[in-house]
Motif scaffolding. Structure first.
Motif, PDB file in Angstrom:
ATOM      1  N   VAL A 218       0.855  -1.183   0.000  1.00  0.00           N
ATOM      2  CA  VAL A 218       0.000   0.000   0.000  1.00  0.00           C
ATOM      3  C   VAL A 218       0.893   1.237   0.000  1.00  0.00           C
ATOM      4  CG1 VAL A 218      -1.695   1.300   1.324  1.00  0.00           C
ATOM      5  CG2 VAL A 218      -1.884  -1.193   1.158  1.00  0.00           C
ATOM      6  N   LYS A 219       0.675   2.116  -0.941  1.00  0.00           N
ATOM      7  CA  LYS A 219       1.523   3.295  -1.106  1.00  0.00           C
ATOM      8  C   LYS A 219       0.911   4.561  -0.504  1.00  0.00           C
ATOM      9  CE  LYS A 219       3.698   1.587  -5.357  1.00  0.00           C
ATOM     10  NZ  LYS A 219       3.016   0.271  -5.360  1.00  0.00           N
ATOM     11  N   VAL A 220      -0.418   4.575  -0.363  1.00  0.00           N
ATOM     12  CA  VAL A 220      -1.112   5.739   0.189  1.00  0.00           C
ATOM     13  C   VAL A 220      -2.148   5.253   1.199  1.00  0.00           C
ATOM     14  CG1 VAL A 220      -2.585   7.719  -0.282  1.00  0.00           C
ATOM     15  CG2 VAL A 220      -0.802   7.097  -1.917  1.00  0.00           C
ATOM     16  N   ILE A 221      -2.141   5.856   2.376  1.00  0.00           N
ATOM     17  CA  ILE A 221      -3.111   5.543   3.419  1.00  0.00           C
ATOM     18  C   ILE A 221      -3.905   6.811   3.722  1.00  0.00           C
ATOM     19  CG2 ILE A 221      -3.421   4.878   5.843  1.00  0.00           C
ATOM     20  CD1 ILE A 221      -0.701   3.349   5.518  1.00  0.00           C
ATOM     21  N   GLY A 222      -5.212   6.704   3.646  1.00  0.00           N
ATOM     22  CA  GLY A 222      -6.071   7.831   3.992  1.00  0.00           C
ATOM     23  C   GLY A 222      -6.447   7.772   5.461  1.00  0.00           C
ATOM     24  N   ALA A 223      -6.110   8.810   6.204  1.00  0.00           N
ATOM     25  CA  ALA A 223      -6.428   8.861   7.627  1.00  0.00           C
ATOM     26  C   ALA A 223      -7.682   9.674   7.914  1.00  0.00           C
ATOM     27  CB  ALA A 223      -5.249   9.449   8.405  1.00  0.00           C
ATOM     28  N   GLY A 224      -8.294  10.233   6.885  1.00  0.00           N
ATOM     29  CA  GLY A 224      -9.465  11.086   7.084  1.00  0.00           C
ATOM     30  C   GLY A 224     -10.734  10.293   7.321  1.00  0.00           C
ATOM     31  N   PHE A 225     -11.603  10.823   8.167  1.00  0.00           N
ATOM     32  CA  PHE A 225     -12.893  10.201   8.445  1.00  0.00           C
ATOM     33  C   PHE A 225     -13.751  10.148   7.184  1.00  0.00           C
ATOM     34  CE2 PHE A 225     -13.532  11.036  13.299  1.00  0.00           C
ATOM     35  CZ  PHE A 225     -12.489  10.165  13.572  1.00  0.00           C
ATOM     36  N   GLY A 226     -14.754   9.252   7.217  1.00  0.00           N
ATOM     37  CA  GLY A 226     -15.762   9.255   6.176  1.00  0.00           C
ATOM     38  C   GLY A 226     -16.452  10.607   6.112  1.00  0.00           C
ATOM     39  N   ARG A 227     -16.879  11.001   4.918  1.00  0.00           N
ATOM     40  CA  ARG A 227     -17.549  12.270   4.646  1.00  0.00           C
ATOM     41  C   ARG A 227     -16.594  13.453   4.647  1.00  0.00           C
ATOM     42  NH1 ARG A 227     -20.994   9.721   2.302  1.00  0.00           N
ATOM     43  NH2 ARG A 227     -22.249  11.605   2.068  1.00  0.00           N
ATOM     44  N   THR A 228     -15.328  13.205   4.303  1.00  0.00           N
ATOM     45  CA  THR A 228     -14.359  14.301   4.180  1.00  0.00           C
ATOM     46  C   THR A 228     -13.778  14.363   2.767  1.00  0.00           C
ATOM     47  OG1 THR A 228     -12.528  12.902   4.977  1.00  0.00           O
ATOM     48  CG2 THR A 228     -13.717  14.236   6.625  1.00  0.00           C
ATOM     49  N   GLY A 229     -14.561  13.936   1.796  1.00  0.00           N
ATOM     50  CA  GLY A 229     -14.079  13.984   0.412  1.00  0.00           C
ATOM     51  C   GLY A 229     -13.317  12.744  -0.010  1.00  0.00           C
ATOM     52  N   THR A 230     -13.548  11.626   0.650  1.00  0.00           N
ATOM     53  CA  THR A 230     -12.783  10.425   0.333  1.00  0.00           C
ATOM     54  C   THR A 230     -13.146   9.853  -1.034  1.00  0.00           C
ATOM     55  OG1 THR A 230     -14.370   9.015   1.521  1.00  0.00           O
ATOM     56  CG2 THR A 230     -12.461   9.825   2.759  1.00  0.00           C
ATOM     57  N   ARG A 231     -14.386  10.028  -1.466  1.00  0.00           N
ATOM     58  CA  ARG A 231     -14.763   9.534  -2.800  1.00  0.00           C
ATOM     59  C   ARG A 231     -14.029  10.313  -3.885  1.00  0.00           C
ATOM     60  NH1 ARG A 231     -18.806   5.236  -3.456  1.00  0.00           N
ATOM     61  NH2 ARG A 231     -18.924   6.092  -5.546  1.00  0.00           N
ATOM     62  N   SER A 232     -13.933  11.618  -3.720  1.00  0.00           N
ATOM     63  CA  SER A 232     -13.201  12.418  -4.702  1.00  0.00           C
ATOM     64  C   SER A 232     -11.725  12.054  -4.704  1.00  0.00           C
ATOM     65  CB  SER A 232     -13.369  13.915  -4.385  1.00  0.00           C
ATOM     66  OG  SER A 232     -14.716  14.305  -4.511  1.00  0.00           O
ATOM     67  N   LEU A 233     -11.146  11.854  -3.510  1.00  0.00           N
ATOM     68  CA  LEU A 233      -9.735  11.481  -3.434  1.00  0.00           C
ATOM     69  C   LEU A 233      -9.502  10.104  -4.039  1.00  0.00           C
ATOM     70  CD1 LEU A 233      -6.871  12.105  -2.560  1.00  0.00           C
ATOM     71  CD2 LEU A 233      -7.442  11.225  -0.282  1.00  0.00           C
ATOM     72  N   LYS A 234     -10.415   9.193  -3.830  1.00  0.00           N
ATOM     73  CA  LYS A 234     -10.304   7.867  -4.449  1.00  0.00           C
ATOM     74  C   LYS A 234     -10.214   7.993  -5.969  1.00  0.00           C
ATOM     75  CE  LYS A 234     -12.827   3.443  -4.804  1.00  0.00           C
ATOM     76  NZ  LYS A 234     -12.917   3.343  -6.285  1.00  0.00           N
ATOM     77  N   ALA A 235     -11.130   8.765  -6.547  1.00  0.00           N
ATOM     78  CA  ALA A 235     -11.119   8.946  -7.999  1.00  0.00           C
ATOM     79  C   ALA A 235      -9.832   9.624  -8.460  1.00  0.00           C
ATOM     80  CB  ALA A 235     -12.335   9.778  -8.417  1.00  0.00           C
ATOM     81  N   ALA A 236      -9.344  10.593  -7.683  1.00  0.00           N
ATOM     82  CA  ALA A 236      -8.117  11.297  -8.052  1.00  0.00           C
ATOM     83  C   ALA A 236      -6.908  10.367  -8.004  1.00  0.00           C
ATOM     84  CB  ALA A 236      -7.907  12.487  -7.116  1.00  0.00           C
ATOM     85  N   LEU A 237      -6.793   9.592  -6.946  1.00  0.00           N
ATOM     86  CA  LEU A 237      -5.648   8.683  -6.815  1.00  0.00           C
ATOM     87  C   LEU A 237      -5.642   7.641  -7.924  1.00  0.00           C
ATOM     88  CD1 LEU A 237      -5.526   8.124  -2.944  1.00  0.00           C
ATOM     89  CD2 LEU A 237      -3.857   9.363  -4.337  1.00  0.00           C
ATOM     90  N   GLU A 238      -6.796   7.128  -8.252  1.00  0.00           N
ATOM     91  CA  GLU A 238      -6.855   6.136  -9.329  1.00  0.00           C
ATOM     92  C   GLU A 238      -6.494   6.771 -10.662  1.00  0.00           C
ATOM     93  OE1 GLU A 238      -9.944   2.906  -7.387  1.00  0.00           O
ATOM     94  OE2 GLU A 238     -10.768   4.441  -8.725  1.00  0.00           O
TER      95      GLU A 238
END
Length: 240
Positions: free
Chosen positions: A12-32
């Motif tokens: 795993v190269k990137v770990i998201g430490a942010g809670f749900g509802r903090t833009g994680t869906r957008s970050l997922k799309a960006a990282l991919e």
């Protein structure tokens, strides 16, 4: 049949430490889009119910085989992974940590209307129609039927002591979490990020070129409202 992603083991190269509802869906799309895919997210657990039991084992203390949980993934964001950011940061020492944040009051408004509302509904006696749906889901997908228990043990009880209906307590947990991540992770390993900031800070942190396309902005509340009913219907009709 092995339902796990093809491609073998990947650190795993990137770990998201942010809670749900903090833009994680957008970050997922960006990282991919940047090549850090596939990216693990709560939507991954919902789409592939065998993963529910993996997290239930983690939450109830039976197993924490992170390499198995994240086999085939280059990044992990959102709950339940973010609830174990300390353990994951230690297990993957070369991974970079991204802490997604937002205004605490706006975060509460979003999470209380979606994730917490759904979890609180599980505590009530369900109407007959919902009980029938639950029974059908359990017959079709015993793994997915364990989802509420998994969410409770890995997120609601672990992070919020079950007090997800207490606004002040939840906001305090949210703010203390941000402070703890900042105090724990070395500055050169951590990016504190809001999706409105766009590509530049994210790409500079990861050391990759900035794409020409706009930064993805996924409406998380709309995605939440769509995914659970649709998933339940597919489980009942198709059995997967």
């Amino acid at each position: 049949m092995d339902q796990r992603p093809a491609g073998g083991e990947r650190d795993v190269k990137v770990i998201g430490a942010g809670f749900g509802r903090t833009g994680t869906r957008s970050l997922k799309a960006a990282l991919e889009q940047l090549g850090y895919g596939p990216c693990y997210h709560m939507s991954t657990v919902i789409a592939e119910p065998f993963r529910v039991r993996q997290w239930l084992d983690v939450g109830e203390g039976r197993s924490r085989d992170w390499d198995e949980v994240f086999r085939g993934f280059q990044a992990a964001l959102d709950w339940p992974a973010a609830a174990y950011w300390r353990e994951l940061a230690e297990h993957y020492p070369d991974a970079k940590i991204i802490l997604t944040v937002r205004d605490p009051k706006r975060w509460w408004d979003s999470v209380s209307a979606t994730i917490f509302r759904s979890a609180l509904a599980e505590r009530q006696r369900l109407p007959l129609r919902r009980r029938i749906i639950r029974w059908l889901v359990a017959r079709r997908s015993p793994d997915f039927a364990l989802y509420p228990r998994m969410a409770r043990t890995t997120v609601m009880d672990r992070l919020f002591d079950g007090r997800i209906d207490d606004r002040d307590h939840a906001i305090d947990v949210f703010q203390r979490h941000i402070a703890q991540v900042k105090a724990t992770i070395a500055a050169d390993r951590l990016l504190v990020f809001e999706s409105e900031q766009g590509w530049e800070p994210l790409c500079a942190f990861l050391g990759v070129p900035v794409p020409e396309e706009p930064f993805p902005q996924v409406n998380e509340r709309a995605a939440f409202d769509r995914k659970r009913p649709g998933r339940l219907w597919r489980l009942i009709v198709r059995g997967r």
